[in-house]
Design a protein around this motif. Structure first.
Motif, PDB file in Angstrom:
ATOM      1  N   ARG A 108     -31.823  83.653  42.298  1.00 30.86           N
ATOM      2  CA  ARG A 108     -31.635  82.093  42.260  1.00 30.86           C
ATOM      3  C   ARG A 108     -30.127  81.873  42.664  1.00 30.86           C
TER       4      ARG A 108
ATOM      5  N   SER B 209     -32.849  73.538  31.668  1.00 29.57           N
ATOM      6  CA  SER B 209     -33.846  72.357  32.279  1.00 29.57           C
ATOM      7  C   SER B 209     -34.042  71.161  31.557  1.00 29.57           C
TER       8      SER B 209
ATOM      9  N   SER C 137     -33.507  73.307  38.099  1.00 31.05           N
ATOM     10  CA  SER C 137     -34.708  72.768  39.060  1.00 31.05           C
ATOM     11  C   SER C 137     -35.211  73.625  39.884  1.00 31.05           C
ATOM     12  N   PRO C 138     -36.589  73.926  40.198  1.00 31.79           N
ATOM     13  CA  PRO C 138     -36.883  74.635  41.271  1.00 31.79           C
ATOM     14  C   PRO C 138     -36.739  73.960  42.390  1.00 31.79           C
ATOM     15  N   GLU C 139     -36.673  72.836  42.469  1.00 28.27           N
ATOM     16  CA  GLU C 139     -36.426  72.018  43.796  1.00 28.27           C
ATOM     17  C   GLU C 139     -34.895  72.021  44.259  1.00 28.27           C
ATOM     18  N   THR C 140     -34.177  72.546  43.590  1.00 30.14           N
ATOM     19  CA  THR C 140     -32.640  72.350  44.082  1.00 30.14           C
ATOM     20  C   THR C 140     -32.565  73.586  45.147  1.00 30.14           C
ATOM     21  N   ASP C 141     -31.637  73.017  46.152  1.00 30.75           N
ATOM     22  CA  ASP C 141     -31.193  73.942  47.223  1.00 30.75           C
ATOM     23  C   ASP C 141     -29.779  74.051  47.116  1.00 30.75           C
TER      24      ASP C 141
ATOM     25  N   ASP D 179     -27.524  70.773  46.913  1.00 34.59           N
ATOM     26  CA  ASP D 179     -27.423  70.023  45.919  1.00 34.59           C
ATOM     27  C   ASP D 179     -26.249  70.361  44.792  1.00 34.59           C
TER      28      ASP D 179
ATOM     29  N   ARG E  25     -30.052  81.718  46.505  1.00 31.55           N
ATOM     30  CA  ARG E  25     -30.668  80.680  47.118  1.00 31.55           C
ATOM     31  C   ARG E  25     -29.934  79.419  46.874  1.00 31.55           C
TER      32      ARG E  25
END
Length: 222
Positions: free
Chosen positions: A70, A44, A123-127, A130, A73
């Protein structure tokens, strides 16, 4: 006095703190034969300069350890093509399909590009949109039960992540031998490498022993 490898609880505390600060560590695999070692750092916060150091001192093949949930996801399949719904029977980490960040990079191979890709993965915002596949960062997928008594460098890296902050994706790269750049560094060479640079060096057996003594595991993989 050595500043690198000290096989005791004080060194374990030092390693956890060092990892939490985003510093590069040397993680020694002293439970396998032959022994080996990897440079590891938190995904990170990895910087371009850190990634450049890891690439130049290591094999050049940079991996990112992360959990199966993860990876699903993020749309990172196992290289074998098998959809692993139940990971409880997996003994060793498996490799996922290589990835790059979908934007903000050029060829994907530079230290700057690989550092950005690592931060995107962490990043927890990544899907899944990205990332693009294939790429230049090699995922190593670790199951939660493999953190109970880490027997691989990838599991050990995530074990340290869980003890210092949270179980987030972690960069690792095999350290090359100082004596022969065609071979990987031995445990002894890895300790010398760390000592010469005042880096923290921790053995995989120390992580395993700590877990077995305490009877507790780290947090669930994210």
């Amino acid at each position: 006095m050595s500043t690198g490898y000290v096989p005791d609880r004080a060194n374990l505390r030092r390693a956890i703190a060092s990892f939490g600060r985003g510093e590069i560590l040397v993680l020694v695999d002293d439970v396998s034969e032959p022994s080996g070692a990897s440079l590891i750092v938190r995904g990170s916060s990895v910087t371009t300069s850190q990634m450049a150091f890891i690439i130049s001192s290591g094999s050049g093949l940079v991996e990112v350890a992360l959990g199966y949930d993860r990876s699903r996801r993020l749309g990172i399949p196992v290289m074998s093509g098998v959809d692993l719904v139940d990971t409880s029977s997996i003994v060793e980490p498996l490799h996922g399909v290589t990835v790059d960040a979908a934007d903000g990079i050029t060829t994907g191979i530079s230290a700057a590009d690989r550092a950005r890709t690592a931060r995107i993965i962490a990043s927890p915002e990544t899907d899944r949109d990205d990332l693009r596949r294939p790429g230049h960062l090699l995922p190593v997928l670790v199951a939660s039960h493999q953190l109970l008594a880490p027997a691989s460098l990838a599991a050990g890296a995530l074990w340290l992540a869980g003890r210092s902050t949270s179980v987030v994706p972690t960069i690792l790269c095999a350290l090359v031998s100082i004596k022969n750049d065609q071979e990987m560094a031995s445990a002894e060479e890895a300790r010398f490498f760390a000592d010469a640079r005042a880096m923290c060096c921790i053995a995989l057996s120390t992580l395993r022993d700590s877990t077995l003594r305490s009877g507790t595991a780290v947090a669930t993989l994210m």
